[in-house]
Enzyme design. Structure first.
Site, short mmCIF file in Angstrom:
data_model
loop_
_atom_site.label_atom_id
_atom_site.label_comp_id
_atom_site.label_asym_id
_atom_site.label_seq_id
_atom_site.Cartn_x
_atom_site.Cartn_y
_atom_site.Cartn_z
N PRO A 9 81.27 98.85 108.04
CA PRO A 9 81.19 97.62 108.82
C PRO A 9 79.83 97.36 109.45
O PRO A 9 79.18 98.26 109.96
CB PRO A 9 82.26 97.82 109.90
CG PRO A 9 82.48 99.29 109.97
CD PRO A 9 82.27 99.80 108.57
N ASN A 10 79.46 96.10 109.40
CA ASN A 10 78.26 95.53 110.04
C ASN A 10 76.96 95.88 109.34
O ASN A 10 75.91 95.39 109.73
CB ASN A 10 78.18 95.93 111.54
CG ASN A 10 79.36 95.39 112.33
OD1 ASN A 10 79.64 94.21 112.25
ND2 ASN A 10 80.06 96.25 113.04
N ARG A 17 69.07 92.41 113.32
CA ARG A 17 69.09 92.87 114.71
C ARG A 17 68.86 94.37 114.73
O ARG A 17 69.06 95.06 113.75
CB ARG A 17 70.43 92.54 115.37
CG ARG A 17 70.69 91.04 115.43
CD ARG A 17 72.00 90.74 116.08
NE ARG A 17 72.05 91.21 117.46
CZ ARG A 17 73.15 91.22 118.21
NH1 ARG A 17 74.28 90.80 117.71
NH2 ARG A 17 73.12 91.65 119.45
N TYR A 22 67.64 100.67 113.24
CA TYR A 22 68.06 100.72 111.83
C TYR A 22 66.98 100.31 110.84
O TYR A 22 67.21 100.32 109.63
CB TYR A 22 69.29 99.81 111.65
CG TYR A 22 70.49 100.26 112.46
CD1 TYR A 22 71.02 101.53 112.29
CD2 TYR A 22 71.07 99.42 113.41
CE1 TYR A 22 72.10 101.96 113.04
CE2 TYR A 22 72.16 99.84 114.17
CZ TYR A 22 72.67 101.11 113.98
OH TYR A 22 73.73 101.53 114.72
N ASN A 73 77.86 105.51 103.64
CA ASN A 73 77.52 105.23 105.03
C ASN A 73 78.72 104.50 105.60
O ASN A 73 78.86 103.28 105.42
CB ASN A 73 76.25 104.38 105.14
CG ASN A 73 75.84 104.18 106.60
OD1 ASN A 73 76.60 104.50 107.51
ND2 ASN A 73 74.65 103.65 106.82
N ALA A 76 80.45 102.61 111.69
CA ALA A 76 81.25 103.00 112.88
C ALA A 76 82.54 103.74 112.51
O ALA A 76 83.04 104.55 113.30
CB ALA A 76 81.57 101.77 113.71
N GLU A 97 77.71 112.13 102.97
CA GLU A 97 77.67 111.23 104.12
C GLU A 97 76.22 110.92 104.47
O GLU A 97 75.41 111.84 104.59
CB GLU A 97 78.37 111.91 105.31
CG GLU A 97 78.31 111.12 106.60
CD GLU A 97 78.93 111.88 107.79
OE1 GLU A 97 79.60 112.92 107.57
OE2 GLU A 97 78.71 111.43 108.92
N HIS A 99 73.45 108.36 106.95
CA HIS A 99 73.23 107.41 108.05
C HIS A 99 71.76 107.03 108.09
O HIS A 99 70.89 107.88 107.84
CB HIS A 99 73.63 108.02 109.39
CG HIS A 99 75.07 108.38 109.44
ND1 HIS A 99 76.06 107.44 109.57
CD2 HIS A 99 75.69 109.57 109.29
CE1 HIS A 99 77.23 108.04 109.53
NE2 HIS A 99 77.04 109.33 109.36
N SER A 101 70.23 106.01 110.95
CA SER A 101 69.72 106.55 112.21
C SER A 101 70.11 108.02 112.35
O SER A 101 71.03 108.50 111.69
CB SER A 101 70.28 105.74 113.38
OG SER A 101 71.69 105.86 113.45
N ARG A 106 71.53 109.95 119.46
CA ARG A 106 72.03 108.70 120.07
C ARG A 106 73.20 109.00 121.02
O ARG A 106 73.35 110.11 121.49
CB ARG A 106 72.40 107.72 118.96
CG ARG A 106 71.20 107.38 118.06
CD ARG A 106 71.55 106.38 117.00
NE ARG A 106 71.97 105.11 117.61
CZ ARG A 106 72.59 104.14 116.94
NH1 ARG A 106 72.88 104.30 115.65
NH2 ARG A 106 72.94 103.03 117.55
O1 CA2 Z 1 72.84 105.01 111.36
C1 CA2 Z 1 73.74 104.59 110.62
O2 CA2 Z 1 73.59 104.39 109.41
C2 CA2 Z 1 75.12 104.24 111.22
O3 CA2 Z 1 76.12 104.61 110.27
C3 CA2 Z 1 75.12 102.75 111.46
C4 CA2 Z 1 76.36 102.25 112.18
C5 CA2 Z 1 76.66 103.08 113.43
O4 CA2 Z 1 77.90 102.69 114.00
C6 CA2 Z 1 76.69 104.58 113.13
O5 CA2 Z 1 76.89 105.28 114.35
C7 CA2 Z 1 75.39 105.03 112.50
C8 CA2 Z 1 76.19 100.79 112.60
C9 CA2 Z 1 75.93 99.83 111.47
C10 CA2 Z 1 75.76 98.47 112.02
O6 CA2 Z 1 74.44 98.04 111.78
C11 CA2 Z 1 73.95 96.99 112.48
C12 CA2 Z 1 72.83 96.39 111.95
C13 CA2 Z 1 72.25 95.34 112.59
C14 CA2 Z 1 72.78 94.87 113.79
C15 CA2 Z 1 73.88 95.48 114.32
C16 CA2 Z 1 74.47 96.54 113.65
#
Ligand code: CA2
Length: 146
Positions: A9-10, A17, A22, A73, A76, A97, A99, A101, A106
């Site tokens: 998701p997202n 953003r 990211y 990936n 969340a 797996e 990511h 970040s 974090r």
């Molecule tokens: O670091 C990563 O790849 C994460 O999987 C990214 C997820 C986060 O919940 C994980 O803890 C780490 C979030 C992806 C959402 O990405 C966004 C991108 C732009 C604006 C808002 C969110």
């Protein structure tokens, strides 16, 4: 040699953003990077994104017998989903797996992953390059059979 790259998701919002967390690459740009990496290594790539947990579960189940490895990936859902963990554990397809970040640098709620224990390994903190490293690891697992 077929590798399934799954995005949760997202991640479709990447590049719009939170670039400090990211990076500036969009998901289509990351897909191009992933495809170039797979092609160089002689692998076929299937690259997907969804905001729905059940769709990810279905795609993981569908990888049995159709993909040689999964790079995921889970975004969340990494921190919440027992359903993803059970699906990965059930299918017997080596899963990596990844990511963007460094989740361990974090918030504490990002330190725990429900899926790490059923994945072959974890790559975090290298931005878009985490996808390159994940695909390299997948190819290595497939080629060496271990
Ligand atoms: O670091 C990563 O790849 C994460 O999987 C990214 C997820 C986060 O919940 C994980 O803890 C780490 C979030 C992806 C959402 O990405 C966004 C991108 C732009 C604006 C808002 C969110």
């Amino acid at each position: 040699m077929k590798i399934l790259v799954l995005n949760g998701p997202n991640l479709n919002l990447l590049g719009q953003r939170e670039p400090e967390t990211y990076g500036r690459a969009t998901l289509p740009e990351i897909e191009t990077l992933a495809r170039d990496t797979a092609k160089r290594l002689g692998a076929d790539l299937d690259f997907r994104q969804t905001n729905h947990e059940g769709e990810l579960v279905g795609w993981i189940q569908g990888a049995r017998g159709t993909a040689d490895a999964i790079v995921i990936n889970a975004a969340a859902f990494t921190h919440t989903s027992i359903a993803l963990r059970d699906a990965i554990a059930a299918i017997g397809v080596p899963t990596i797996e990844i990511h963007l970040s460094n989740v361990h640098a974090r918030e504490s709620f990002r330190h725990h992953s429900t899926i790490s224990a059923v994945c072959r390994g974890v790559i975090a903190g290298f931005g878009a390059h985490s996808y390159v490293l994940g695909i390299q690891a997948a190819v290595n697992i497939i080629v060496t059979r271990c």
